[in-house]
Design a protein around this motif. Structure first.
Motif, mmCIF file in Angstrom:
data_model
loop_
_atom_site.group_PDB
_atom_site.id
_atom_site.type_symbol
_atom_site.label_atom_id
_atom_site.label_comp_id
_atom_site.label_asym_id
_atom_site.label_seq_id
_atom_site.Cartn_x
_atom_site.Cartn_y
_atom_site.Cartn_z
ATOM 1 N N GLN A 130 40.696 21.133 0.547
ATOM 2 C CA GLN A 130 40.171 20.561 -0.864
ATOM 3 C C GLN A 130 41.116 20.748 -1.838
ATOM 4 O O GLN A 130 41.629 19.975 -2.634
ATOM 5 C CB GLN A 130 38.889 21.399 -1.052
ATOM 6 C CG GLN A 130 37.561 21.172 -0.148
ATOM 7 C CD GLN A 130 36.562 21.855 -0.514
ATOM 8 O OE1 GLN A 130 36.635 23.022 -1.032
ATOM 9 N NE2 GLN A 130 35.543 21.361 -0.069
ATOM 10 N N ALA A 131 41.733 22.041 -1.672
ATOM 11 C CA ALA A 131 42.886 22.225 -2.932
ATOM 12 C C ALA A 131 44.262 21.672 -2.461
ATOM 13 O O ALA A 131 44.893 20.895 -3.380
ATOM 14 C CB ALA A 131 43.347 23.632 -2.962
ATOM 15 N N ARG A 132 44.418 21.156 -1.314
ATOM 16 C CA ARG A 132 45.581 20.308 -1.035
ATOM 17 C C ARG A 132 45.431 18.699 -1.426
ATOM 18 O O ARG A 132 46.258 18.451 -1.909
ATOM 19 C CB ARG A 132 45.814 20.441 0.670
ATOM 20 C CG ARG A 132 46.276 21.756 1.049
ATOM 21 C CD ARG A 132 46.989 21.544 2.520
ATOM 22 N NE ARG A 132 47.535 22.907 3.100
ATOM 23 C CZ ARG A 132 48.565 23.681 2.771
ATOM 24 N NH1 ARG A 132 49.229 23.024 1.938
ATOM 25 N NH2 ARG A 132 48.894 24.728 3.173
ATOM 26 N N TYR A 133 44.324 18.366 -1.238
ATOM 27 C CA TYR A 133 44.087 17.289 -1.970
ATOM 28 C C TYR A 133 44.401 17.177 -3.392
ATOM 29 O O TYR A 133 45.055 16.083 -3.861
ATOM 30 C CB TYR A 133 42.551 16.654 -1.802
ATOM 31 C CG TYR A 133 42.260 15.191 -2.472
ATOM 32 C CD1 TYR A 133 42.354 14.191 -1.487
ATOM 33 C CD2 TYR A 133 41.827 15.051 -3.670
ATOM 34 C CE1 TYR A 133 41.858 12.835 -2.005
ATOM 35 C CE2 TYR A 133 41.407 13.948 -4.075
ATOM 36 C CZ TYR A 133 41.461 12.584 -3.431
ATOM 37 O OH TYR A 133 41.115 11.590 -3.619
ATOM 38 N N LEU A 134 43.788 18.153 -4.265
ATOM 39 C CA LEU A 134 44.198 18.142 -5.562
ATOM 40 C C LEU A 134 45.756 18.426 -5.838
ATOM 41 O O LEU A 134 46.397 17.651 -6.768
ATOM 42 C CB LEU A 134 43.387 19.331 -6.183
ATOM 43 C CG LEU A 134 41.701 19.439 -6.295
ATOM 44 C CD1 LEU A 134 41.238 20.630 -6.521
ATOM 45 C CD2 LEU A 134 41.414 18.216 -6.951
ATOM 46 N N SER A 135 46.434 19.059 -5.035
ATOM 47 C CA SER A 135 47.886 19.412 -5.150
ATOM 48 C C SER A 135 48.576 18.115 -4.916
ATOM 49 O O SER A 135 49.664 17.561 -5.453
ATOM 50 C CB SER A 135 48.284 20.379 -4.351
ATOM 51 O OG SER A 135 48.333 20.182 -2.946
ATOM 52 N N GLY A 136 48.042 17.277 -3.934
ATOM 53 C CA GLY A 136 48.523 15.760 -3.767
ATOM 54 C C GLY A 136 48.407 14.876 -4.745
ATOM 55 O O GLY A 136 49.273 14.246 -5.086
ATOM 56 N N MET A 137 47.563 14.955 -5.423
ATOM 57 C CA MET A 137 47.239 14.282 -7.014
ATOM 58 C C MET A 137 48.355 14.636 -8.020
ATOM 59 O O MET A 137 48.828 13.534 -8.431
ATOM 60 C CB MET A 137 45.682 14.331 -7.369
ATOM 61 C CG MET A 137 44.697 14.072 -6.437
ATOM 62 S SD MET A 137 42.924 14.223 -7.457
ATOM 63 C CE MET A 137 43.120 13.298 -8.952
ATOM 64 N N VAL A 138 48.651 15.863 -8.057
ATOM 65 C CA VAL A 138 49.675 16.345 -8.789
ATOM 66 C C VAL A 138 50.941 15.619 -8.553
ATOM 67 O O VAL A 138 51.506 14.975 -9.141
ATOM 68 C CB VAL A 138 49.636 17.869 -8.801
ATOM 69 C CG1 VAL A 138 50.852 18.139 -10.056
ATOM 70 C CG2 VAL A 138 48.473 18.280 -9.403
ATOM 71 N N ALA A 139 51.404 15.705 -7.192
ATOM 72 C CA ALA A 139 52.392 15.347 -6.662
ATOM 73 C C ALA A 139 52.666 13.789 -6.652
ATOM 74 O O ALA A 139 53.836 13.290 -7.042
ATOM 75 C CB ALA A 139 52.693 15.788 -5.211
ATOM 76 N N GLY A 140 51.641 13.233 -6.476
ATOM 77 C CA GLY A 140 51.647 11.718 -6.433
ATOM 78 C C GLY A 140 51.753 11.024 -7.949
ATOM 79 O O GLY A 140 52.592 10.196 -8.125
ATOM 80 N N ALA A 141 51.363 11.985 -8.970
ATOM 81 C CA ALA A 141 51.432 11.451 -10.255
ATOM 82 C C ALA A 141 52.919 11.898 -10.673
ATOM 83 O O ALA A 141 53.457 11.250 -11.802
ATOM 84 C CB ALA A 141 50.767 12.434 -11.118
ATOM 85 N N MET A 142 53.591 12.766 -10.173
ATOM 86 C CA MET A 142 55.004 13.509 -10.514
ATOM 87 C C MET A 142 56.295 12.848 -9.908
ATOM 88 O O MET A 142 57.015 12.719 -10.717
ATOM 89 C CB MET A 142 55.111 14.803 -10.654
ATOM 90 C CG MET A 142 53.974 15.737 -11.326
ATOM 91 S SD MET A 142 54.100 15.286 -13.354
ATOM 92 C CE MET A 142 55.668 16.058 -13.753
ATOM 93 N N THR A 143 55.908 12.037 -8.756
ATOM 94 C CA THR A 143 56.973 11.596 -8.243
ATOM 95 C C THR A 143 57.673 10.347 -8.819
ATOM 96 O O THR A 143 57.004 9.632 -9.318
ATOM 97 C CB THR A 143 56.666 11.102 -6.763
ATOM 98 O OG1 THR A 143 57.810 10.730 -6.071
ATOM 99 C CG2 THR A 143 55.473 10.459 -6.682
ATOM 100 N N LYS A 144 58.852 10.040 -8.631
ATOM 101 C CA LYS A 144 59.383 8.950 -9.271
ATOM 102 C C LYS A 144 60.014 8.027 -8.041
ATOM 103 O O LYS A 144 59.928 6.893 -7.885
ATOM 104 C CB LYS A 144 60.676 9.295 -10.238
ATOM 105 C CG LYS A 144 60.327 9.577 -11.414
ATOM 106 C CD LYS A 144 61.391 9.788 -12.259
ATOM 107 C CE LYS A 144 60.911 10.285 -13.853
ATOM 108 N NZ LYS A 144 60.389 11.662 -13.875
ATOM 109 N N SER A 145 60.346 8.804 -6.926
ATOM 110 C CA SER A 145 61.049 8.150 -5.915
ATOM 111 C C SER A 145 59.937 7.480 -4.905
ATOM 112 O O SER A 145 60.314 6.892 -3.850
ATOM 113 C CB SER A 145 61.800 8.887 -5.047
ATOM 114 O OG SER A 145 61.233 10.050 -4.370
#
Length: 352
Positions: A130-145
């Motif tokens: 559950q928390a990994r999903y949320l951290s994925g949201m953060v990563a997806g929002a911050m990636t440029k590549s």
């Protein structure tokens, strides 16, 4: 025969309860890595320290215990010394603990991340996905590549499930992202973890996530000048310019609950899998580089997960080959999640 079996279970429970009430309770913990790892064992030990503060309770621990025969020796030694409860916190401790549990029916055995149990042995874990999903949201929002890197320990369902949840979270905010996985085949080896992260950085990843116990991947990301997602505990002090957030453990409530149950004679063997609603898993604070709108979006989704309004593994979900694994309009049950051995669409890597 059925009556005899029921009576034996009752007597076993009474034996555990009377033993716990007769003296100060001794609680032992077995860790796979050093408590100074800043990760998995560190998080469990914070739970132990909370137990240590309880009235009439003494704790002890053994760290850096290898899975397999070494763990059986350590668990057996604790049982022989009369520990009332023994927590073994790594997947590879399961069979050794089960073997020892059969020899000490009045001791409570608690195995973390496994699936086997006995009359005096429970298994438990938290819904970290559950928390990994949320951290994925953060990563997806911050990636440029649009390439995310994931340093992973072993290809077992627990780790695969976390990678899939992370990927689904990233895709929810950035459908074009991919997640590249490198297996280290170790839970704790800072040098190996850091090198694995570097290989992902060389492949174009600009956010590094991990299912590892050390901050090595975080340090590699900061040295490269890109972002990172930690694990187990707040690792921001190791990579303050890189660390976006982390899915983290909070074992104190659960460990105190188990100790109280044994004290009161209400403990029963079970398979426990609490989640965000119980406060066992959560996100570390956001790094200052995470925009407020991203924080707000993720926090809102966290509320939905904790309330049960949103399920991470809701269909349709496809695997790497495009086959539907979780149908539209359905939610994966626990059996499916606990036996997950396939990657979702968007993951680059093998489950071997």
């Amino acid at each position: 025969m059925r009556i005899v079996k029921v009576m034996s279970v009752v007597l076993c429970s009474l034996g555990i309860a009377f033993a716990a009430m007769a003296k100060d309770m001794n609680v032992g913990f077995v860790y796979v890595s050093p408590i100074g790892d800043a990760g998995y064992s560190f998080a469990h030990d914070k739970g132990r320290l909370a137990v240590e503060e309880m009235d009439g309770v003494k704790t002890a621990y053994v760290e850096s215990v290898k899975e397999g025969p070494d763990s059986e020796r350590v668990i057996l030694n604790m049982a022989r010394k009369g520990y009332d409860i023994i927590f073994a916190t790594s997947f590879g401790y399961m069979d050794p603990m089960l073997k020892v549990a059969k020899q000490f029916p009045n001791t409570v055995f608690m195995h973390c991340s496994g699936f086997k149990k006995a009359e005096n042995m429970s298994n438990y874990f938290g819904r970290m996905y559950q928390a990994r999903y949320l951290s994925g949201m953060v990563a997806g929002a911050m990636t440029k590549s649009k390439i995310l890197g994931y340093v992973a320990a072993f290809p077992i369902p627990e780790v695969i499930r976390g990678i899939n949840a992370f990927t689904l979270g990233a895709q929810a905010v950035n459908p074009e992202v991919s997640v590249r996985v490198v297996w280290t085949k170790t839970w704790y080896d800072p040098a190996t973890e850091k090198e694995a992260a570097k290989s992902l950085l060389d492949a174009g990843a600009d956010v590094i996530a991990q299912h590892q116990d050390s901050p090595g991947p975080q340090e590699a990301a900061q040295e490269k000048g890109v972002y990172s997602i930690g694990y187990n505990s707040d690792m921001s002090t190791f990579a303050p310019k890189s660390h976006l957030t982390a899915p983290v453990w909070n074992w104190a409530p659960y460990y105190k609950q188990i100790v109280n149950q044994v004290k009161e004679g209400t403990w029963k063997a079970e398979s426990a899998w609490p989640g965000m609603d119980a406060g066992i898993v959560k996100l570390a604070p956001f790094g200052p580089m995470v925009p407020q709108d991203v924080q707000d979006t993720v926090t809102a989704k966290q509320t939905e997960i904790a309330s049960g309004a949103f399920k991470v593994f809701s269909g349709p979900v496809k695997d790497q080959q495009g086959a539907v694994k979780i149908a539209d309009g359905t939610v994966a049950n626990d059996e499916t999640l606990l036996g997950m051995t396939w990657f979702v669409e968007g993951v680059v890597g093998t489950t071997e």
